[in-house]
Design an enzyme around this catalytic site. Structure first.
Site, mmCIF file in Angstrom:
data_model
loop_
_atom_site.group_PDB
_atom_site.id
_atom_site.type_symbol
_atom_site.label_atom_id
_atom_site.label_comp_id
_atom_site.label_asym_id
_atom_site.label_seq_id
_atom_site.Cartn_x
_atom_site.Cartn_y
_atom_site.Cartn_z
ATOM 1 N N ASP A 1 5.467 15.164 13.889
ATOM 2 C CA ASP A 1 5.649 14.869 12.466
ATOM 3 C C ASP A 1 4.320 15.047 11.725
ATOM 4 O O ASP A 1 3.886 14.169 10.980
ATOM 5 C CB ASP A 1 6.193 13.459 12.271
ATOM 6 C CG ASP A 1 6.816 13.262 10.882
ATOM 7 O OD1 ASP A 1 7.109 14.278 10.218
ATOM 8 O OD2 ASP A 1 7.001 12.105 10.476
ATOM 9 N N PHE B 1 9.669 3.645 8.346
ATOM 10 C CA PHE B 1 9.594 2.443 9.165
ATOM 11 C C PHE B 1 9.693 1.191 8.312
ATOM 12 O O PHE B 1 10.286 0.191 8.719
ATOM 13 C CB PHE B 1 8.277 2.459 9.936
ATOM 14 C CG PHE B 1 8.129 1.341 10.933
ATOM 15 C CD1 PHE B 1 8.615 1.478 12.217
ATOM 16 C CD2 PHE B 1 7.482 0.163 10.592
ATOM 17 C CE1 PHE B 1 8.468 0.455 13.144
ATOM 18 C CE2 PHE B 1 7.332 -0.863 11.507
ATOM 19 C CZ PHE B 1 7.832 -0.699 12.785
ATOM 20 N N GLY B 2 9.105 1.242 7.142
ATOM 21 C CA GLY B 2 9.113 0.085 6.257
ATOM 22 C C GLY B 2 7.913 0.105 5.331
ATOM 23 O O GLY B 2 7.235 1.130 5.181
ATOM 24 N N LEU C 1 0.820 -1.215 0.000
ATOM 25 C CA LEU C 1 0.000 0.000 0.000
ATOM 26 C C LEU C 1 0.850 1.259 0.000
ATOM 27 O O LEU C 1 0.411 2.317 -0.466
ATOM 28 C CB LEU C 1 -0.916 0.024 1.235
ATOM 29 C CG LEU C 1 -1.927 -1.116 1.350
ATOM 30 C CD1 LEU C 1 -2.685 -1.011 2.663
ATOM 31 C CD2 LEU C 1 -2.902 -1.083 0.171
ATOM 32 N N GLY C 2 2.046 1.160 0.545
ATOM 33 C CA GLY C 2 2.907 2.340 0.608
ATOM 34 C C GLY C 2 4.207 2.003 1.307
ATOM 35 O O GLY C 2 4.446 0.866 1.733
ATOM 36 N N LYS D 1 1.905 -2.486 8.813
ATOM 37 C CA LYS D 1 3.156 -1.746 8.621
ATOM 38 C C LYS D 1 4.283 -2.590 9.195
ATOM 39 O O LYS D 1 4.416 -2.736 10.406
ATOM 40 C CB LYS D 1 3.091 -0.381 9.308
ATOM 41 C CG LYS D 1 4.326 0.473 9.053
ATOM 42 C CD LYS D 1 4.089 1.947 9.363
ATOM 43 C CE LYS D 1 4.037 2.224 10.818
ATOM 44 N NZ LYS D 1 4.048 3.684 11.112
#
Length: 789
Positions: free
Chosen positions: A570, A453-454, A448-449, A470
């Protein structure tokens, strides 16, 4: 008699009558009326409505029999007759008056079948009310709702009028034959010694104005006035189970002076009171130890001594992670002390040296042994889904227990971190193994993206619930240890914060070197994808406004609703996710930090982190993030929503969107800033206002920036003005016609209105609403307002 409309977030409501210095409280009757959730949108999770007056105009009798209520009004509101035959002409019909679509108030047809108009066709309708704040509890302001319907076939005549509020032009209004329509103010009215409303015929009108009915409410806060709902449920179950004979009535902890006997509560500023100590010694308790004790998650001291409790000690008590002292002396308990409690005794976290005079109680299956003293534990927060119920409360209501649907977290929530590479994360979110994640994601098939982080993968749980996984890559962050800490920080935060505008954590994986977070699936992706134009779809201005407001509400919750509060650090388009309805949720809390309420700054210096283009210059200079750092970043997000541009651009040198937009806006050139892809589908004044909010957020000096609470309020007003403008009326007065458009999604927002007026005040009779009682009054004719547009 007093009527209040409140949102009850739990399956119970506590009504508390408190002596405020005017005499002993008493009550004759208490009645509850369930309402549809969409009715009276001004009543929300943070405020309730207290009726000042509800007038039914056009009746010829002020007798008790003239009061309209159930069955004519299915909600059993009391519509009081307002009669002044010397000033008004009555208009009426026997035909049914229909409600418009999406009606927010559902005034009954029988109320709308009568109306008043001035006897002299050239006169105005003048109404007023005067404030009557409660002692020591001044109103937050007033909400006025006016109901209109045309009752005569005009046959070529024109009835059009505009509304003045305290001499200020608000809006022009045209009635529709046999259709009920309501207008009400979006922003609470306050600050006047007298509130005057005038209905004036326009120059094009051949008939005078009319009005059918009117309501006025004062606002009361309903935040943080009741004990945590889970604690209430637990202590209520304990009371019922043991038939506790003490003065246990009303809310257990609130008000402080009336807390239940034997209870000690904590009173944090931004969260509901929690029960921290329970003393039921010598209270005649019989039977086994109820499992409900284990639901008092914040309790530290539990004294059940000198009762007649039997059976074994339930292992569930070992789950009370805040418990530091347990007294079971003088009962008839049997069996062994559960292993969970023994472990706490051994590590010194629990004091259970008071269990004597239970001759058949042993620390193991064979012998009775002494146990060690202990100190304290940390608490685990458990959130309970809340049930939203709207209720009309007819009684003297001076305080109502209340808690948000996903309430503030307990201040003592902390996972136990053993070292940088492992964690005993204690929470109710599901823990996955790596092999389970392989099954959930079909061996990580669909990406998905990707972030720092990964990769993020699509997955489906056993019940076909779609999720986003994730997975931390081995190269994540600047080092393995740092990546683990960031992972643990995000799990810690997401297990204890709950808000409709924050992404929800479904579970996590800490399986050897494999670490992953499992989130709710957000099918519309990131806000960055939409602003960048990926997929070819351009968000409308109203969609952008709603996304801005919802994102702001999520940040406001982090700053104000959490305990301890959080700085996100962030905030950017990539970290604002959109669900299928394009509702916004803040995500990615790996860099978030708690801060001190006193100075809104983290307690210690931290490594500078964030994303270039969004980072507060003051934070870059000092290395100390504050809530105003998040405000700056959100200001950049707002500018991106206005302009549809990236946070940094190269034309030809790297320039931030703030540096690019500020001089253009200073020149008044909003057209050069607004995203041309919106193709004019916006009110330029609304775009101006949002741009102005963005500039305030990105001021160089943090002290000059607004708080997120102030930003939320300004964005609410922007959205209401945009909706009012789409309804075709002048929105300068922040008024809105009910039914002319959808009302705001946010629980923070009140649907706006196009005019404000309702009359009401003190009356010597509950059945009279006449001039001499100041419930409905006439005032001298006010100056004529400007010609309607």
């Amino acid at each position: 008699m007093l009527e209040a409309i409140v949102v009850v977030p739990d399956d119970f409501v506590q009504v508390c009558l408190v002596n405020i210095g005017s005499g002993t409280p008493f009550i004759s009757a208490l009645e509850l009326r369930p309402l549809k959730r969409k009715l009276y949108p001004q009543a929300n999770a943070t405020q309730g409505l207290v009726l000042l007056g509800r007038a039914n105009f056009g009746l010829t009798s002020a007798s008790e029999s003239a009061i309209i209520r159930y069955p004519d009004d299915l909600h059993d509101r009391l519509w009081m007759p307002s009669v002044d035959a010397t000033s008004w002409t009555v208009i009426s019909t026997a035909k049914k008056v229909q409600n418009i679509n999406n009606d927010l108030f559902e005034a009954p047809s029988k109320v709308m079948q009568t109306a008043i108009t001035p006897r002299n066709a050239s006169d105005n309708i003048e109404l007023f009310w005067e404030p009557s704040p409660l002692p020591r509890d001044p109103s937050l302001g007033y909400i006025a709702i006016m109901h209109f319907s045309e009752l005569q076939e005009l046959r070529g005549a024109v009835r059009q009028f505009y509304i003045n509020f305290n001499g200020r032009y608000v809006d022009v209004f045209t009635t529709e034959l046999l259709y009920s329509e309501a207008t009400y103010n979006v922003i609470p009215i306050r600050g006047y010694t007298r509130y005057n409303v005038s209905l004036n015929a326009t120059a094009n009108s051949t008939l005078p104005p009319i009005i059918n009915a009117m309501e006025v409410f004062s606002l009361i806060p309903t935040t943080n006035v009741g004990t945590d709902s889970m604690d209430v449920s637990a202590i209520t179950a304990i009371k019922a189970r043991y038939h506790v004979r003490r003065n246990w009535m009303g809310d257990p902890c609130f008000p402080k002076t009336l807390a239940w006997d034997g209870l000690t509560c904590s009173y944090a500023v931004s969260s509901a009171p929690r029960i921290t100590s329970l003393n039921l010694s010598s209270s005649g308790l019989n039977g086994d130890i109820s499992a409900s004790f284990a639901n008092l998650k914040a309790v530290q001291y539990l004294d059940l001594s000198n009762n007649n409790l039997t059976g074994s000690i339930p292992d569930a008590l070992s789950k009370l992670t805040s418990l530091v002292a347990l007294d079971l002396t003088g009962n008839q308990l049997t069996g062994s002390i559960p292993s969970g409690l023994l472990k706490k005794l051994e590590d010194g976290s629990l004091n259970l040296n008071r269990y004597g005079n239970n001759p058949r109680l042993c620390t193991d299956g064979n012998s009775c042994q002494s146990v060690k003293r202990g100190s304290k534990l940390t608490a685990v927060y458990v959130a309970v889904p809340a049930v939203l119920v709207a209720a009309t409360v007819v009684a003297l209501l001076l305080c109502i227990r209340r808690r948000k649907k996903h309430g503030p977290m307990d201040s003592s929530v902390k996972p136990q971190i053993v070292d940088g590479n492992s964690s005993l994360l204690q929470h109710k979110n599901r823990q996955f193994t790596y092999s389970q994640l392989q099954t959930v994601t079909d061996n990580f098939q669909r990406v998905l993206g990707k972030g720092g982080f990964g990769y993020v993968y699509e997955g489906f749980l056993e019940d076909r619930t779609q999720v986003a996984v994730k997975l931390r890559s081995s190269q994540a962050s600047d080092g393995s240890d740092h990546g683990v800490k960031q992972f643990l920080a995000e799990v810690e935060i997401l297990t204890r914060i709950h808000h409709r505008n924050l992404v929800s954590l479904i579970g996590y994986c800490k399986d050897g070197e494999h670490m992953a977070l499992v989130y709710e699936y957000m099918p519309q992706g990131t806000l960055q994808q939409h602003i960048a134009g990926n997929g070819g779809r351009c968000l409308t201005w109203r969609q952008r406004l709603r996304i801005a407001l919802e994102s702001a509400q999520g940040l406001e919750y982090l700053h104000k609703g959490c305990n301890p509060p959080l700085i996100h650090r962030d905030v950017k388009l990539d970290n604002i996710l959109l669900n299928a309805r394009l509702e916004a949720k803040i995500a990615d809390f790996g860099l978030s930090k708690t801060f001190n309420h006193d100075n809104a700054q983290v307690a210690t210096n931290t490594i500078i982190a964030g994303t270039y283009g969004y980072m507060d210059p003051e934070y870059r200079r000092t290395g100390k993030p504050t809530t105003k750092s998040d405000v700056y970043s959100f200001g950049v997000v707002l500018l991106q929503l206005v302009a549809g541009r990236p946070a940094t651009q190269r034309d030809p040198e790297p320039t931030s969107i703030v540096q690019w937009a500020r001089p253009l806006l200073a020149q008044g050139n909003i057209e050069a800033v607004a995203d041309r892809r919106m193709r004019g589908d916006h009110d330029i004044n609304g775009v101006w206002k949002v741009a102005d909010v963005a500039l305030s957020c990105t001021a160089q000096q943090p002290a000059q920036r607004p708080s997120m609470t102030e930003v939320v309020a300004q964005l609410q007003e922007c959205l209401e003005l945009e909706k009012g403008g789409r309804a075709g009326g002048d929105t300068s007065g922040s008024f809105y016609t009910a039914g002319s458009g959808d009302y705001p999604y946010s629980g923070h927002t009140m649907s706006a209105a196009r005019n404000s007026g309702v009359v009401s005040q003190e009356s010597s009779s509950a059945y009279e609403m006449e001039v001499e009682h100041n419930l409905v009054g006439r005032v001298p004719t006010m100056p004529t307002g400007p010609a309607p547009r």
